[in-house]
Design an enzyme around this catalytic site. Sequence first.
Site, PDB file in Angstrom:
ATOM      1  N   HIS A 109      88.928  93.982  31.908  1.00  0.00           N
ATOM      2  CA  HIS A 109      89.026  95.014  32.945  1.00  0.00           C
ATOM      3  C   HIS A 109      88.780  96.405  32.375  1.00  0.00           C
ATOM      4  O   HIS A 109      88.032  97.207  32.954  1.00  0.00           O
ATOM      5  CB  HIS A 109      90.389  94.958  33.630  1.00  0.00           C
ATOM      6  CG  HIS A 109      90.687  93.637  34.253  1.00  0.00           C
ATOM      7  ND1 HIS A 109      91.957  93.259  34.635  1.00  0.00           N
ATOM      8  CD2 HIS A 109      89.870  92.590  34.562  1.00  0.00           C
ATOM      9  CE1 HIS A 109      91.922  92.040  35.144  1.00  0.00           C
ATOM     10  NE2 HIS A 109      90.662  91.612  35.101  1.00  0.00           N
ATOM     11  N   HIS A 120      86.184  90.422  42.162  1.00  0.00           N
ATOM     12  CA  HIS A 120      86.918  90.457  40.893  1.00  0.00           C
ATOM     13  C   HIS A 120      86.150  89.708  39.798  1.00  0.00           C
ATOM     14  O   HIS A 120      86.166  90.118  38.632  1.00  0.00           O
ATOM     15  CB  HIS A 120      88.317  89.861  41.030  1.00  0.00           C
ATOM     16  CG  HIS A 120      89.084  89.947  39.746  1.00  0.00           C
ATOM     17  ND1 HIS A 120      89.742  91.085  39.342  1.00  0.00           N
ATOM     18  CD2 HIS A 120      89.239  89.046  38.741  1.00  0.00           C
ATOM     19  CE1 HIS A 120      90.278  90.882  38.156  1.00  0.00           C
ATOM     20  NE2 HIS A 120      89.998  89.643  37.770  1.00  0.00           N
ATOM     21  N   ASP A 149      85.020  91.126  36.076  1.00  0.00           N
ATOM     22  CA  ASP A 149      85.130  90.414  34.804  1.00  0.00           C
ATOM     23  C   ASP A 149      83.776  90.315  34.109  1.00  0.00           C
ATOM     24  O   ASP A 149      83.672  90.502  32.889  1.00  0.00           O
ATOM     25  CB  ASP A 149      85.681  89.008  35.030  1.00  0.00           C
ATOM     26  CG  ASP A 149      87.166  88.992  35.347  1.00  0.00           C
ATOM     27  OD1 ASP A 149      87.839  90.020  35.157  1.00  0.00           O
ATOM     28  OD2 ASP A 149      87.649  87.929  35.789  1.00  0.00           O
ATOM     29  N   HIS A 167      84.748  83.612  32.148  1.00  0.00           N
ATOM     30  CA  HIS A 167      84.623  84.262  30.840  1.00  0.00           C
ATOM     31  C   HIS A 167      83.873  83.393  29.836  1.00  0.00           C
ATOM     32  O   HIS A 167      83.060  83.895  29.051  1.00  0.00           O
ATOM     33  CB  HIS A 167      86.013  84.592  30.290  1.00  0.00           C
ATOM     34  CG  HIS A 167      86.811  85.470  31.193  1.00  0.00           C
ATOM     35  ND1 HIS A 167      86.444  86.766  31.498  1.00  0.00           N
ATOM     36  CD2 HIS A 167      87.973  85.246  31.865  1.00  0.00           C
ATOM     37  CE1 HIS A 167      87.343  87.296  32.307  1.00  0.00           C
ATOM     38  NE2 HIS A 167      88.270  86.392  32.551  1.00  0.00           N
TER      39      HIS A 167
END
Length: 283
Positions: A77, A236, A240, A263
């Site tokens: 973030h 969101h 990321d 991720h």
Amino acid sequence: MQQTLKKPLQINGIGLHSGLPVSLTVNPAKPNTGIVFCRNDLPEKPLIPARYNHVVDTRNCTCLGDGKGNIVSTIEHIMAALAVAEIDNAVIDVDGPEIPIMDGSGKIFYDALNAAEKEKQNSHRQCLKVLKPVEFADDKGNRAELLPAESGLKICFEIDFPSKIVGHQCFDNVIDPQIFAEEIAPCRTFTEKAAVDYLQSVGLIKGGSLDNAVVLDGDKILNPDGFRVENECVNHKVLDAIGDLYTSGYRITGFLRARRTGHFHNNQLLQKLFADSSNYEII
């Protein structure tokens, strides 16, 4: 030209997993330093570069390590905020193994960094331009690819969840400061209540609450105020991705197309990108 901060910027919060207070300070840094984290709570004050080849864990967050057991987790973030606020060089002191979760989004980081005084430096900024398609897919059909683009970073991201309150969501836009500030930075991490219950039962996410995450329970959202923006969940994921891509060490000129990824996929995509120098050029 490259930029850093004119003076240190301090941000305080709690760690998502530890539940303990965490303080970080974004310090000015010399040209060509890049983004580096410093564990200033440890005697040797180890420096950990925010680079894709220092990522040691991608379960639930992006975690950096120095190869000696020292880590800094949940960097994505603040990395996204640094990228869009155009901070090229910074040494970030943090007094624990994780970046504070704040409200679960990038908004507090971005607002603070965007408002801070910047200092132009005497070195030119270098950007990475994608020249050839690069792709990574897992065995479940989740796929991410980087494609050439004429300018800027464009992201098309899709997610699919069985919950009707999320379902199929898609973000498709060029990333610029206005889009980031209004549609991406405020978007919080999201999870299912069952996952929260399990993680807390094994001693994790001690700092997790409805103040720093969107929690879904079947087709209900447990947060009293609901979603902040339309399609907050996929947005969101875009937050990321922007943060993870900044671990390339560059702002990327390209088109990220992703479907149901996270991720791990972002990091694998960067590893594939840098595995062949003909995939990109530094300009």
